[in-house]
Scaffold this motif. Structure first.
Motif, PDB file in Angstrom:
ATOM      1  N   ASP A 165       1.142   3.936  -3.132  1.00  0.00           N
ATOM      2  CA  ASP A 165       0.806   5.353  -2.913  1.00  0.00           C
ATOM      3  C   ASP A 165       1.951   6.273  -3.365  1.00  0.00           C
ATOM      4  O   ASP A 165       1.732   7.302  -3.991  1.00  0.00           O
ATOM      5  CB  ASP A 165       0.505   5.625  -1.438  1.00  0.00           C
ATOM      6  N   ASN A 166       3.185   5.842  -3.056  1.00  0.00           N
ATOM      7  CA  ASN A 166       4.353   6.642  -3.422  1.00  0.00           C
ATOM      8  C   ASN A 166       4.600   6.635  -4.922  1.00  0.00           C
ATOM      9  O   ASN A 166       5.188   7.565  -5.466  1.00  0.00           O
ATOM     10  CB  ASN A 166       5.610   6.126  -2.697  1.00  0.00           C
ATOM     11  N   GLU A 180       0.836  -1.215   0.000  1.00  0.00           N
ATOM     12  CA  GLU A 180       0.000   0.000   0.000  1.00  0.00           C
ATOM     13  C   GLU A 180       0.863   1.255   0.000  1.00  0.00           C
ATOM     14  O   GLU A 180       0.598   2.217  -0.741  1.00  0.00           O
ATOM     15  CB  GLU A 180      -0.922  -0.028   1.209  1.00  0.00           C
ATOM     16  N   GLN A 181       1.893   1.242   0.825  1.00  0.00           N
ATOM     17  CA  GLN A 181       2.787   2.418   0.924  1.00  0.00           C
ATOM     18  C   GLN A 181       3.496   2.680  -0.408  1.00  0.00           C
ATOM     19  O   GLN A 181       3.543   3.815  -0.876  1.00  0.00           O
ATOM     20  CB  GLN A 181       3.820   2.162   2.023  1.00  0.00           C
TER      21      GLN A 181
END
Length: 309
Positions: free
Chosen positions: A307-308, A303-304
């Motif tokens: 998003d990045n 997820e991180q």
């Protein structure tokens, strides 16, 4: 008796299914301590004890330290593992579970390594995570098993951190007369120290480790690993953290086995059908394993990183 086990070599119909080759998985994640480190580390520990060591010292944020702790328990000698502050609590718990003493020191592995060296003496041997000929000799047994299991590879895919596995596998290939077999050396962006040296044409360090694949976190590879770039066909391949993490999640679904992003890197090269594999017939992927991930952590990383991106 060895401290490692002979691991299965299984054909995968899922990994790299778009390739024309058969893809074989060397399942090092099934080693007692969770990674290929059982081979080289176990052999090195045995050798140093034969030479008179009464205790073992290591520095590692995870797999190598756990392998030394496991080996020390099996051999009946005390072990001290120095880990950097970035080491996850779960890794420390697993090392302590093997009966080793854990010392937290430094912000990065190099600082942990430097402190560990001050703890060594004539009776307390230091077990380096990747830069020791004993390690390479132990890791070479992977190729012995592949040969005994009846597969002649025309490519071997593996992940590179400090280059210990690469050095061992190439030693094994040479032993079997397979000097022409290319090794696809896979790293993640932010931990690609071998690729940096290959590009520079000299043994260089990268400035920092920024990858989530912290098990690949050596800012400079072993000198022997760099030398091997001119002795064996080595193809440097770099994947993103997201590709490595997504490959871990895909591998869990395909083969019901949890591995960490350092291992996911090599899987990503095959799932992604990289150019160096397009003309091959028998590809062996070393599923190196690792204990630095959980299902929840892979989800969070995915997820991180999405998003990045």
């Amino acid at each position: 008796m060895t401290l490692h086990i002979n691991t299965p070599l299984i054909e995968s119909l899922s990994v790299g299914r778009g390739l024309s080759a058969k893809v074989w998985l060397k399942m090092e994640a099934l080693q007692p301590c969770g990674s290929f480190k059982a081979r080289g580390v176990g052999y090195a520990c045995e050798q140093y004890i034969k030479e008179g060591a009464k205790a073992l010292v290591s520095s590692s944020g995870g797999n190598a330290g756990l392998a030394v702790a496991y080996s020390g328990r099996c051999l009946g000698v005390p072990v001290t593992v120095v880990v950097p502050k970035t080491t996850k609590p779960r890794a420390i718990e697993l090392i302590e579970q093997e009966g080793a003493q854990v010392i937290v020191h430094g912000d990065i592995w190099q600082q942990a390594h430097d402190h560990a060296m001050t703890l060594t003496n004539a009776e307390a041997a230091y077990i380096h995570p990747f830069d020791d000929p004993y390690l390479w000799h132990g890791h070479a047994s992977i190729v012995d098993e592949i040969a005994a299991q009846g597969v002649t590879p025309d490519a071997i895919v593996l992940s590179v951190g400090g280059g210990g596995l690469l050095s061992g596998v190439i030693a094994g290939l040479k032993r079997h007369g397979w000097q022409e077999v290319p090794v696809i050396a896979v790293e993640t962006e932010g931990a690609a120290s071998l690729a940096a040296s290959a590009t520079a044409g000299k043994h260089v360090a990268i400035d920092a480790i920024t990858s989530v694949a912290t098990s690949l976190g050596a800012t400079i590879v072993a000198e022997r690993a760099f030398e091997l770039l001119s002795e064996q066909p080595v193809v440097n391949h770099v994947v993103t953290d997201l590709e490595a993490v997504n490959s871990c999640r895909r591998f869990l679904a395909d083969h019901r086995l949890l591995v960490e992003p350092a291992c996911g890197a090599s899987l990503a090269a095959v799932y992604g059908e990289c150019a160096a594999l397009q003309d091959k017939q028998n590809i062996v992927v070393i599923v190196c394993g690792g204990v630095g991930a959980s299902v929840e952590q892979l989800q969070a990383w995915g997820e991180q990183l999405s998003d990045n991106g």
